[in-house]
Design a protein around this motif. Structure first.
Motif, mmCIF file in Angstrom:
data_model
loop_
_atom_site.group_PDB
_atom_site.id
_atom_site.type_symbol
_atom_site.label_atom_id
_atom_site.label_comp_id
_atom_site.label_asym_id
_atom_site.label_seq_id
_atom_site.Cartn_x
_atom_site.Cartn_y
_atom_site.Cartn_z
ATOM 1 N N GLU A 61 -97.884 25.584 -74.510
ATOM 2 C CA GLU A 61 -99.138 25.324 -75.197
ATOM 3 C C GLU A 61 -99.688 26.514 -75.974
ATOM 4 N N ASP A 62 -99.306 27.732 -75.608
ATOM 5 C CA ASP A 62 -99.848 28.912 -76.292
ATOM 6 C C ASP A 62 -98.780 29.589 -77.150
ATOM 7 N N SER A 125 -99.662 33.431 -77.643
ATOM 8 C CA SER A 125 -99.194 34.366 -76.621
ATOM 9 C C SER A 125 -97.749 34.768 -76.854
ATOM 10 N N HIS A 236 -97.740 27.834 -70.109
ATOM 11 C CA HIS A 236 -98.295 29.071 -70.678
ATOM 12 C C HIS A 236 -97.280 30.193 -70.512
ATOM 13 N N TYR A 237 -97.119 30.985 -71.556
ATOM 14 C CA TYR A 237 -96.092 32.021 -71.560
ATOM 15 C C TYR A 237 -96.286 33.023 -70.420
ATOM 16 N N LYS A 238 -97.533 33.318 -70.104
ATOM 17 C CA LYS A 238 -97.797 34.305 -69.044
ATOM 18 C C LYS A 238 -97.393 33.795 -67.661
ATOM 19 N N ASP A 239 -97.161 32.484 -67.540
ATOM 20 C CA ASP A 239 -96.804 31.893 -66.249
ATOM 21 C C ASP A 239 -95.305 31.704 -66.086
#
Length: 464
Positions: A61-62, A125, A236-239
């Protein structure tokens, strides 16, 4: 120079891989017949792999996807994805012009200008560069430019070469996930060096699925005491999940062999090779295999599968005894054929653009087991099928249904052959116990249409 489009903003060694010898062993136990593999020299009649952007940009999504190619790539994305000009999706086309191809312009400066604009306008992201046939031909060093640009822009850049040199359009996702696996954080190794089994009941699953489907599969495993610690890709990329030596991974789609190889060779993960969770039988076998690796006895799976089959009775009665022919398009053919055989259909041929026998060893073993239990001969599997010869075989077999790519559907229908687009199975929700009905809904739709036409006396639609 680069222009931003206005309308488009194999597996070696692992402790838990089921070797192909296991499929042969099972075949020896259930009968002397073996699966016949043939290889023809047909062209790959399939979509371009850059079409993976259509579902990956929605899953991550990001993210922002930048496809680097020619006008042809842009036209394909516009027509295939059907996005309106003012929709502003999270992907764009970096269009190569003559000056770029002839090396008169600096590729790095042009890509930096575009990425700066993307960062200011969308602030993603992660930016994913999708290479195309043209970037391969002119030897554009995307992997060399990305780290330098990452450092300057302070934003991660993933480089994936999803070009037409792949066998099937679904392998575009495989290329992206393989590149993204390199960006996953490393898991801190525990002090426990016991390699007799998993140190915790955590598992990483790889493959892009809609949110409700991935949640459902995670919940199915949680019922058995197995925690899904992450998905590749994540919303989400951070996850992105942590990967390392003691991390077990399992795929959910048969076209992700390159990602599996990267996870094992580069990230040193342990791969669980299981049948894919397509259909009640495949989902049960998938969960049972994962449970066996963790030393867990699965609970309630047989009853769960039986209840699902009962709800599918309406569809299975319609297709029982009918025949189907797979021309080959999206690499889901073997899993779908196995499920339809379990439903009572006769599969004349499984055409497939490419098959990694080691990654699909468990699926092939389940296919053999299914055919033995149903008391039917094993279907022939044709890799890289030649469509000319396939048409001849279709005329000979006269199947009730042909599952094919969109390019061949209308010509076959014009000859009185009932078809179903294989691409519909790619975009439909077909994984898990609960979505088995959706598979049969797609398969039976043209057959039900024929029944209604017959009742109206309109069975002859083709003028002779």
């Amino acid at each position: 120079m680069f222009q931003k489009s206005k309308s488009l903003t194999r597996i070696s060694k692992t402790s838990n891989v089921i070797p192909f010898a296991l499929a042969q062993e099972i075949a020896g136990e259930i009968g002397s017949e073996k699966i016949t593999f043939e290889c023809e020299t047909g062209n790959y009649h399939t979509f371009c792999p850059i079409s993976c952007v259509s579902w990956l940009y929605q899953k991550i999504e990001d993210s922002f996807f930048l496809v680097i190619g020619t006008k042809t790539c842009g036209y394909f994305l516009q027509n295939a994805l059907g996005v309106m000009i003012f929709a502003e999706p999270r992907y764009a086309m970096a269009e190569l012009e003559e000056a770029d191809i002839s090396a008169q312009l600096n590729d790095y400066k042009e890509l930096k200008r575009l990425c700066l604009q993307i960062k200011q306008d969308r602030n993603p992201s992660v930016i994913v560069w999708i290479g195309t046939c043209t970037t391969e031909i002119i030897k554009m060093d995307l992997e060399g430019m990305a780290p330098r640009l990452e450092h300057e822009l302070k934003i991660p850049i993933v480089v994936a070469r999803a070009n037409g040199l792949d066998y099937a359009f679904t392998q575009g996702e495989d290329t992206v996930l393989s590149a993204m696996a390199q960006k996953c954080p490393s898991k801190v190794l525990s002090n426990n060096n016991d390699e007799s089994g998993p140190k915790s009941n955590d598992l990483v699953l790889f493959g892009s699925l809609p949110g409700p489907v991935s949640t459902m599969l995670s919940h199915e495993l949680k019922r058995q005491g197995i925690n899904v610690s992450g998905w590749l890709p994540s919303p989400h990329y951070k996850d992105l999940p942590e990967l390392g030596d003691d991390v077990y991974v399992c795929g959910i789609n048969p076209f992700l062999s390159r990602t599996a190889t990267t996870l094992m060779r580069r990230r040193k993960c342990k791969l669980i090779t299981a049948p894919f969770p397509i259909g009640p039988d495949g989902t049960r076998a998938w969960i049972e295999k994962i449970c066996s690796v963790y030393g867990i006895t699965p609970i309630g799976l047989e009853e769960r599968e039986t209840k699902i089959w009962e709800t599918l009775e309406e569809y299975t009665q319609l297709i029982k005894g009918k025949s189907v022919f797979f021309m080959g398009d999206n690499l889901l053919e073997i899993s779908l054929a196995r499920f339809l055989i379990r439903c009572g259909m006769i599969v004349h041929e499984i055409g497939i653009p490419y098959i990694d026998k080691r990654f699909q060893a468990a699926e092939l073993a389940l296919l053999e087991k299914t055919c033995f239990e149903k008391g039917i001969p094993l279907p022939r599997i044709v890799e890289k099928p030649d469509n000319y010869y396939q048409i001849q075989r279709i005329r000979e077999f006269q199947p009730d249904l042909v599952i094919t790519g969109m390019a061949h559907a209308n010509p076959l229908e014009a000859r009185g052959i009932t078809t179903k687009w294989s691409v519909e199975f790619t975009f439909a929700q077909i994984h898990g116990f609960g979505n088995s009905r959706d598979i049969l809904e797609l398969v039976t739709r043209p057959l039900r249409r024929n029944q209604k036409l017959d009742s109206l006396g309109l069975s002859e639609l083709v003028k002779k």
